[in-house]
Enzyme design. Structure first.
Site, PDB file in Angstrom:
ATOM      1  CG  ASN A  96      -1.750  -1.280   1.250  1.00 34.05           C
ATOM      2  OD1 ASN A  96      -1.358  -2.232   1.913  1.00 34.05           O
ATOM      3  ND2 ASN A  96      -2.832  -1.319   0.500  1.00 34.05           N
ATOM      4  CG  ASN A 294      -9.057  -1.487  11.007  1.00 38.10           C
ATOM      5  OD1 ASN A 294      -9.594  -2.404  11.625  1.00 38.10           O
ATOM      6  ND2 ASN A 294      -9.496  -1.055   9.837  1.00 38.10           N
ATOM      7  CG  ASP A 321      -0.582  -4.053  11.578  1.00 30.00           C
ATOM      8  OD1 ASP A 321      -0.378  -3.921  10.358  1.00 30.00           O
ATOM      9  OD2 ASP A 321      -1.668  -3.804  12.123  1.00 30.00           O
TER      10      ASP A 321
END
Lengths: 435, 312
Positions: A96, A294, A321
């Site tokens: 991303n 999230n 993460d």
């Protein structure tokens, strides 16, 4: 380079010297000799520290580099620096970026930027163009171009047909689909876990069922694909590596669903983010945006179930993460702030500090052997003649996380004292000293 | 009310939410408000209590009565007042909340009264600026002065809040008034029921110790006070019910329904009323209603809050 590691506790389930205290001599990037009281060669650098432990190099399955596109938040060099400081020798980067890693061009850019860095960068390529969930990327070509797995990363796959076709398409190349499970129609405008805390804080909740529904759905689709291929032999466990990997699961029910799927023999794996093992939703009472993540921090019962899932092997890996965000994205009203925290530098300390369930060997196995199996990387083992890709660490070291090497400072651990720290890594013929 | 143990100062520097207040804080505010209500009913309505104090009313969300009520309260306390209104988030204009407020504070402001669409925005601010912060509504979180004025009005009408049954009827999910009222009423020993369509009641609300109902007639029969909320269409980002028509058919309150009860109840509404939706006009204007008393009491309660915070 010659390096002699003195009196280190070996932590490597795949090694014949696991659990022993040995000297390890490294020459030209290879483990030359393992034994007691090895005589140091003339020019060898000697590493001798109290409570020194050594394991195969740690692997992170999920980090965001923000490069290309958002280099003010992080770039390949800074993410690699942060990763090495956290004790990692290998990291897998999410696609991303801007542009998204959806062509060989962007893939090549990341791989070129990663050359000469202290850690090996593995690139996860997007499943769909721009990770927009619509048109497929050229996955076979990306695979041959070096993509280690496929995922739309921050954008969970919503369309079941897309997931089904991806699983089918990746089968002949033995490819891996990684997906963070979230039914986004159930989490629209959500800011935190739906529960008592979200009610008290007046915030729109993201219910755990949004994650669990997708896990149930995806497991059924995986079984459906394997039936077609005749690959789901009844009762016999399928060979690893898995074909479907759930990233950053967060609820008790999610753990149970994957536990049952593994018992049925489905080739599935999953990971948990280290911060999910530390915080529950009660931590949000002060509206701290460095706790906005999230999946969201869920209940204390969910946290306990995640630890249990790690202990019984349901959860294969622990990931950082790592999601760097600049102050302009975080120093805001809670509902306007971006999701995500940095995590590469604090993963090990956070896990060790809060662990009550797992042995040190189990934790290390999740950062090494299992993580490598999931990404189809060759096993690295502490044995004579093997390439030296090692992490040196002290699981009892107390330290304060007061200086981050990431370009972004959005860590809930900044200023906190943690137990357990990497001391350095040996990788690609170099020794990288952390402290 | 002349106990020697009576508290004379608040336990908090900011009024961010009722959740942070003690019962003694609430009683102190309500007692002080009673004195200010006497003041504003005198021929000379103004007192010099906050002379030399400057208050900024910073409203990032539309408001008529709350802003007016605060402004009147400030002026009757002789404070200097500046108003800042911006529709929508300041971020959309390129300036952050912190910058906006710091700019105002650079002009030597002592207190900030803020309304904002983000839950927790006043908490965020209070940890970063020196001035006292009063929350005038933060998204779907809290609206503490509304809950205090509601309690003041109940106390004025029924003598006491303790032991009373209060039904909060309407859109609970999107209401900061509901959450602040639940905290405020429970801290004073009242029983609370929330009533509305299932989709407008948070799934975990019963963990707060409130009764949950879905039948308006039953709620009215149960309660001493019905606090009826507006349907917050502007805060509903997705669909929660089919139409206002159906809502008013099944959740609207008419004068007839109030008259049919076997004992009188008190009808409240934080305003503005959608006449013909949650209340018919004849209900809103009936003798049951203390809606305009609430508005009057709002000024006295806000005077009390500002006065007490300025003492710290």
């Amino acid at each position: 380079m010659q390096l002699l590691i003195r009196a280190a506790h070996i932590v490597d389930a795949a090694s014949s010297v696991d659990g022993q205290v040995c000297d390890v001599l490294i020459e030209n990037g290879l483990i030359q000799q393992i034994g007691a009281d090895i005589t140091a060669p003339d020019n060898a650098r000697i590493i001798e520290e109290a409570n020194l432990h050594v394991s195969p190099g740690w692997v992170d399955l999920r980090a965001l580099a923000q490069d290309p596109g958002f280099e003010h938040k992080e770039d390949i060099t800074s993410v690699c620096r942060a990763a090495a400081a956290g004790g990692f020798t290998d990291i897998a980067l999410l696609p991303n970026t801007q542009p998204v890693v959806d062509t060989k061009g962007t893939l090549g850019y990341v791989r070129r930027m990663a050359e000469g860095q202290p850690v090996t960068v593995h690139v996860i390529a997007a499943i769909t163009k721009k990770a927009a969930g619509e048109d497929f990327t050229e996955m076979i070509d990306l695979h041959h171009g070096g993509a280690v797995a496929f995922s739309d990363g921050l954008h969970p796959l919503q369309n079941p047909d897309l997931l089904l076709k991806t699983l089918q398409y990746l089968q002949p190349i033995g490819g891996l689909l990684m997906n963070r499970p979230e039914e986004q129609l159930l989490t629209r405008f959500g800011q935190m876990h739906e529960g008592v805390q979200s009610t008290l804080l007046g915030m729109k909740g993201m219910p755990a069922i949004a994650e669990e529904l997708i896990i149930e759905r995806d497991l059924r689709l995986l079984a459906y694909v394997l039936e077609d291929a005749g690959a789901l032999a009844s009762g016999s466990p399928l060979p690893s590596p898995p074909s479907l990997h759930f990233s950053t699961i967060s609820s008790a029910r999610s753990v149970e669903l994957i536990r049952q799927a593994k018992q049925r023999g489905l080739p599935v794996s999953c990971d948990v983010a280290a911060h999910q093992l530390v915080f529950d939703d009660s931590a949000l009472a002060g509206f701290d945006t460095n706790l906005k993540v999230n999946p969201p921090f869920r209940s204390a019962d969910d946290v306990a179930a995640l630890w249990q899932g790690l202990a019984d092997g349901t959860i294969d890996a622990i990931v950082s993460d790592h999601t760097p965000q600049d102050a302009e994205s975080k120093n805001l009203e809670f509902d306007l702030a971006e999701f995500g925290v940095t995590g590469l530098e604090t993963l090990f300390g956070a896990v060790i500090t809060h662990n009550t369930e797992l042995s040190l060997g189990q934790i290390i196995e999740k950062l090494t052997i299992r993580a490598r199996q999931i990404l189809r990387l060759p096993t690295v083992s502490i044995a004579e003649g093997q390439p030296a890709s090692l992490t040196l660490f002290d699981p009892a070291k107390q330290w304060t996380f007061d200086r981050s090497l990431s370009k972004s400072k959005n860590s809930p651990f900044l200023g906190q004292t943690l137990t357990g720290r990497a001391i350095g890594t040996v990788h690609l013929g170099q020794f990288h000293h952390v402290v | 009310m002349a106990q020697s143990t009576r508290q004379t100062a608040l336990s908090v520097r900011h009024l961010l939410g009722i959740k942070d207040l003690t019962e003694a804080d609430i009683q102190l505010i309500l007692d002080t408000a009673k004195e200010f209500k006497d003041v504003i009913n005198r021929p000379i309505k103004k007192v010099p209590s906050l002379r030399d104090i400057t208050i900024a009313n910073v409203f990032f969300e539309n408001s008529t009565r709350t802003r007016l009520s605060f402004e009147l309260a400030e002026k009757r306390l002789s404070a200097d007042v500046v108003n800042f209104s911006a529709s929508g988030s300041s971020v959309k204009k390129g300036e952050t909340l912190l910058d906006t407020v710091n700019n105002i504070l650079a002009m030597k402001v002592d207190m900030v009264v803020m309304r904002h669409s983000s839950p927790g925005a006043p908490h965020y601010l209070s940890s970063r600026i020196k001035a006292n912060v009063v929350n005038a509504g933060d998204g779907t979180h809290e609206h503490p002065t509304q809950a205090l004025l509601d309690s003041f009005s109940i106390r004025e009408k029924l003598g006491d809040v303790a032991g009373k049954r209060v039904a909060i009827i309407g859109d609970i999910t999107h209401s900061r008034v509901a959450l602040s009222n639940i905290f405020c009423l429970q801290k004073q020993g009242a029983e609370v029921m929330v009533c509305g369509p299932t989709t407008l009641i948070p799934k975990y609300i019963n963990s707060l110790g409130v009764k949950v109902g879905h039948n308006v007639r039953e709620a009215l029969a149960w309660c001493d006070v019905a606090n009826v909320l507006r349907i917050q269409l502007e805060r509903q980002q997705i669909k929660y019910f089919p139409s206002l028509r159906e809502y008013s058919l099944y959740y609207g309150i008419s004068k007839q329904m109030l008259d049919d009860l076997d004992r009188p109840i008190v009808l409240m509404h934080p305003g503005p009323i959608n006449r013909g939706v949650e209340l018919t006009s004849d209900a809103a204007d009936s003798t049951h209603s203390i809606i305009l008393d609430q508005v009057e009491n709002g000024v006295a309660v806000r005077m009390a809050v500002l006065y007490l915070l300025a003492q710290l």
